[in-house]
Design a protein around this motif. Structure first.
Motif, PDB file in Angstrom:
ATOM      1  N   THR A   8       0.851  -1.184   0.000  1.00  0.00           N
ATOM      2  CA  THR A   8       0.000   0.000   0.000  1.00  0.00           C
ATOM      3  C   THR A   8       0.887   1.235   0.000  1.00  0.00           C
ATOM      4  N   GLY A   9       0.354   2.342  -0.489  1.00  0.00           N
ATOM      5  CA  GLY A   9       1.116   3.578  -0.527  1.00  0.00           C
ATOM      6  C   GLY A   9       0.216   4.793  -0.404  1.00  0.00           C
ATOM      7  N   TYR A  10       0.546   5.688   0.539  1.00  0.00           N
ATOM      8  CA  TYR A  10      -0.188   6.936   0.742  1.00  0.00           C
ATOM      9  C   TYR A  10       0.785   8.104   0.619  1.00  0.00           C
ATOM     10  N   LYS A  11       0.269   9.272   0.243  1.00  0.00           N
ATOM     11  CA  LYS A  11       1.111  10.455   0.123  1.00  0.00           C
ATOM     12  C   LYS A  11       1.429  11.023   1.503  1.00  0.00           C
ATOM     13  N   ASN A  12       2.655  11.511   1.653  1.00  0.00           N
ATOM     14  CA  ASN A  12       3.057  12.174   2.882  1.00  0.00           C
ATOM     15  C   ASN A  12       2.174  13.410   3.072  1.00  0.00           C
ATOM     16  N   GLY A  13       1.444  13.454   4.177  1.00  0.00           N
ATOM     17  CA  GLY A  13       0.520  14.545   4.431  1.00  0.00           C
ATOM     18  C   GLY A  13      -0.930  14.107   4.444  1.00  0.00           C
ATOM     19  N   TRP A  14      -1.189  12.843   4.105  1.00  0.00           N
ATOM     20  CA  TRP A  14      -2.583  12.392   4.140  1.00  0.00           C
ATOM     21  C   TRP A  14      -3.018  12.213   5.591  1.00  0.00           C
ATOM     22  N   VAL A  15      -4.316  12.116   5.831  1.00  0.00           N
ATOM     23  CA  VAL A  15      -4.858  12.161   7.185  1.00  0.00           C
ATOM     24  C   VAL A  15      -4.364  11.016   8.061  1.00  0.00           C
ATOM     25  N   GLY A  16      -4.036   9.875   7.472  1.00  0.00           N
ATOM     26  CA  GLY A  16      -3.557   8.744   8.268  1.00  0.00           C
ATOM     27  C   GLY A  16      -2.060   8.593   8.263  1.00  0.00           C
ATOM     28  N   GLY A  17      -1.342   9.636   7.890  1.00  0.00           N
ATOM     29  CA  GLY A  17       0.111   9.569   7.794  1.00  0.00           C
ATOM     30  C   GLY A  17       0.829   9.082   9.031  1.00  0.00           C
ATOM     31  N   PRO A  18       0.384   9.462  10.251  1.00  0.00           N
ATOM     32  CA  PRO A  18       1.068   8.950  11.444  1.00  0.00           C
ATOM     33  C   PRO A  18       0.946   7.443  11.620  1.00  0.00           C
ATOM     34  N   TYR A  19       0.037   6.803  10.873  1.00  0.00           N
ATOM     35  CA  TYR A  19      -0.125   5.361  10.974  1.00  0.00           C
ATOM     36  C   TYR A  19       0.562   4.615   9.839  1.00  0.00           C
ATOM     37  N   ALA A  20       0.475   5.124   8.629  1.00  0.00           N
ATOM     38  CA  ALA A  20       1.086   4.406   7.507  1.00  0.00           C
ATOM     39  C   ALA A  20       1.255   5.330   6.311  1.00  0.00           C
ATOM     40  N   LEU A  21       2.408   5.229   5.672  1.00  0.00           N
ATOM     41  CA  LEU A  21       2.643   5.853   4.370  1.00  0.00           C
ATOM     42  C   LEU A  21       2.799   4.736   3.342  1.00  0.00           C
ATOM     43  N   HIS A  22       3.971   4.126   3.318  1.00  0.00           N
ATOM     44  CA  HIS A  22       4.221   3.010   2.401  1.00  0.00           C
ATOM     45  C   HIS A  22       4.417   1.738   3.216  1.00  0.00           C
ATOM     46  N   SER A  23       3.689   0.685   2.850  1.00  0.00           N
ATOM     47  CA  SER A  23       3.820  -0.614   3.505  1.00  0.00           C
ATOM     48  C   SER A  23       4.003  -1.682   2.435  1.00  0.00           C
ATOM     49  N   ALA A  24       5.032  -2.481   2.552  1.00  0.00           N
ATOM     50  CA  ALA A  24       5.292  -3.553   1.594  1.00  0.00           C
ATOM     51  C   ALA A  24       5.716  -4.797   2.352  1.00  0.00           C
ATOM     52  N   VAL A  25       4.966  -5.881   2.169  1.00  0.00           N
ATOM     53  CA  VAL A  25       5.285  -7.155   2.804  1.00  0.00           C
ATOM     54  C   VAL A  25       5.417  -8.212   1.719  1.00  0.00           C
ATOM     55  N   THR A  26       6.577  -8.852   1.652  1.00  0.00           N
ATOM     56  CA  THR A  26       6.841  -9.913   0.683  1.00  0.00           C
ATOM     57  C   THR A  26       7.131 -11.199   1.434  1.00  0.00           C
ATOM     58  N   ASN A  27       6.411 -12.265   1.081  1.00  0.00           N
ATOM     59  CA  ASN A  27       6.601 -13.565   1.726  1.00  0.00           C
ATOM     60  C   ASN A  27       6.762 -14.633   0.646  1.00  0.00           C
ATOM     61  N   ILE A  28       7.901 -15.284   0.621  1.00  0.00           N
ATOM     62  CA  ILE A  28       8.181 -16.344  -0.343  1.00  0.00           C
ATOM     63  C   ILE A  28       8.461 -17.628   0.431  1.00  0.00           C
ATOM     64  N   VAL A  29       7.780 -18.700   0.046  1.00  0.00           N
ATOM     65  CA  VAL A  29       7.906 -19.975   0.745  1.00  0.00           C
ATOM     66  C   VAL A  29       8.343 -21.055  -0.240  1.00  0.00           C
ATOM     67  N   VAL A  30       9.385 -21.785   0.099  1.00  0.00           N
ATOM     68  CA  VAL A  30       9.798 -22.974  -0.642  1.00  0.00           C
ATOM     69  C   VAL A  30       9.237 -24.174   0.108  1.00  0.00           C
ATOM     70  N   ASN A  31       8.481 -25.028  -0.607  1.00  0.00           N
ATOM     71  CA  ASN A  31       7.626 -26.022   0.044  1.00  0.00           C
ATOM     72  C   ASN A  31       7.808 -27.425  -0.555  1.00  0.00           C
ATOM     73  N   PRO A  32       8.878 -28.176  -0.179  1.00  0.00           N
ATOM     74  CA  PRO A  32       8.994 -29.573  -0.614  1.00  0.00           C
ATOM     75  C   PRO A  32       7.936 -30.426   0.067  1.00  0.00           C
ATOM     76  N   SER A  33       7.294 -31.330  -0.694  1.00  0.00           N
ATOM     77  CA  SER A  33       6.163 -32.100  -0.173  1.00  0.00           C
ATOM     78  C   SER A  33       6.201 -33.533  -0.685  1.00  0.00           C
ATOM     79  N   VAL A  34       5.467 -34.413   0.022  1.00  0.00           N
ATOM     80  CA  VAL A  34       5.346 -35.811  -0.358  1.00  0.00           C
ATOM     81  C   VAL A  34       3.921 -36.262  -0.101  1.00  0.00           C
ATOM     82  N   ALA A  35       3.418 -37.174  -0.941  1.00  0.00           N
ATOM     83  CA  ALA A  35       2.082 -37.753  -0.769  1.00  0.00           C
ATOM     84  C   ALA A  35       2.177 -39.259  -0.915  1.00  0.00           C
ATOM     85  N   TYR A  36       1.325 -39.958  -0.136  1.00  0.00           N
ATOM     86  CA  TYR A  36       1.330 -41.417  -0.192  1.00  0.00           C
ATOM     87  C   TYR A  36      -0.101 -41.933  -0.051  1.00  0.00           C
ATOM     88  N   ARG A  37      -0.471 -42.865  -0.924  1.00  0.00           N
ATOM     89  CA  ARG A  37      -1.784 -43.507  -0.852  1.00  0.00           C
ATOM     90  C   ARG A  37      -1.670 -44.719   0.072  1.00  0.00           C
TER      91      ARG A  37
END
Length: 333
Positions: free
Chosen positions: A132-161
């Protein structure tokens, strides 16, 4: 003067880290379902039981038993929401429109059909994120301007009948998370002011398990569970003037953030050769996000402790696969 600086840093850090909760908090927090373009057509209904493609590695590893032949799959999704903020909240300030930044998220899966009863797979997934991104000076500026969250998961898996009707699956989640969060450090009206930026990242681990019950040739149900992953972000915070000039040296900080556990149920039923119905329910344990405590990495002192008020969510979906033209599948959800 040194006390004033420490207080300014603490207030700024508390406000900018609140951007993790207010800047990216949509209906499902910052959770992403977009691991498969095929599943998207059904609004992700029945993914815990479908086993339609290699994305079963993510949705329910037990469903890999339904796949045949080695596969490599890639999926990409452009997320382009439109958001609008209304309200006053502060005596002065402006609103901000379309603050959620368009993002391209993707996943990659590789599947190995070792035998009719034993399957292996590995996925590279993005279960949480967005910006998310807000301009500096917007009404909620003390709470958030720019927020970026990146989550990458490597997921080795196995299945068995384990029986002709019952299959189980499990995987390991190797998770990387990176966050960049900023906020204004004070409120001076609807104009740009000083601000703070926090940057941090972490590696952590979790797991996912699943079971698939093929009740009959036309009906199957699946259950899947993905554990919470507890992260301790390590990074730094920097304060800047309104003119984007650093006003203090970087300060090393840490912050604990947990990605919530999820549990899902899927039902798939073939009514006949032309119609398949799907049902999905998913619970996400956001209530585990109880607080956001920020600690000075050197002294160990708590700089801020924000009490959260997040609640668990339930995602329900219904899908339908009509098959009228061979080779041209249609998905509805």
């Amino acid at each position: 003067m040194s006390i004033e600086r420490q207080n300014a840093k603490s207030i700024g850090l508390a406000a900018l880290l609140l951007g993790l909760t207010t800047g990216t908090a949509l209906a499902g927090g910052f959770q992403l379902h977009e691991e498969s373009a095929l599943a998207m057509g059904n609004a992700y209904a029945g993914t815990a039981a479908s086993g339609d493609d290699a994305s079963a590695i993510f949705y329910n590893p037990a469903a890999m038993v339904r796949l045949k032949g080695n596969q490599i799959m890639q999926s990409g999704t452009l997320i382009a929401p439109n958001s609008k903020f209304t309200g006053t909240g502060f005596p002065f300030g402006t609103g901000s429109n379309d603050a959620v930044i368009d993002s391209l998220v993707g996943s990659t899966f590789a599947f190995w059909d070792y035998s009719p009863d034993l399957k292996f797979g590995i996925g590279v997934e993005t279960p949480f994120g967005l910006r998310t991104g807000y301009k500096n000076g917007w009404v909620g500026g003390p709470y958030a301007l720019h927020s970026a969250v990146t989550n990458i998961v490597v997921n080795p898996s196995v299945a068995y009948r384990i029986t002709p009707d019952i299959s189980i699956g499990a995987g390991v989640d190797i998770s990387y998370i990176k966050a960049t969060l900023s906020s204004q450090t004070g409120w001076t009206g609807p104009i740009p002011s000083s601000y703070a930026i926090f940057k941090g990242d972490d590696y952590s681990f979790g797991y996912n398990v699943g079971i698939l019950w093929e009740i009959s040739k036309s009906t199957r149900v699946g259950l899947a569970y993905r554990s919470a992953i507890h992260n301790q972000l390590e990074g730094d915070m920097t304060l800047y003037t309104a003119g984007r000039v650093p006003s203090f040296p970087k300060m090393p900080v840490t912050a604990k953030v947990s990605m919530p556990a999820t549990a899902s149920f899927g039902l798939v039923h073939d009514f006949d050769a032309q119609w398949t119905g799907k049902l999905g329910l998913e619970w996400t344990g956001w209530s585990s996000f109880k607080e956001l405590r920020v600690v000075h990495a050197v002294s160990g002192g708590t700089l801020s402790n924000t009490v959260e008020d997040w609640r668990d969510t339930i995602y329900a979906s219904v899908g339908l696969d009509p098959r009228f033209m061979p080779g041209h599948p249609l998905r509805v959800g």
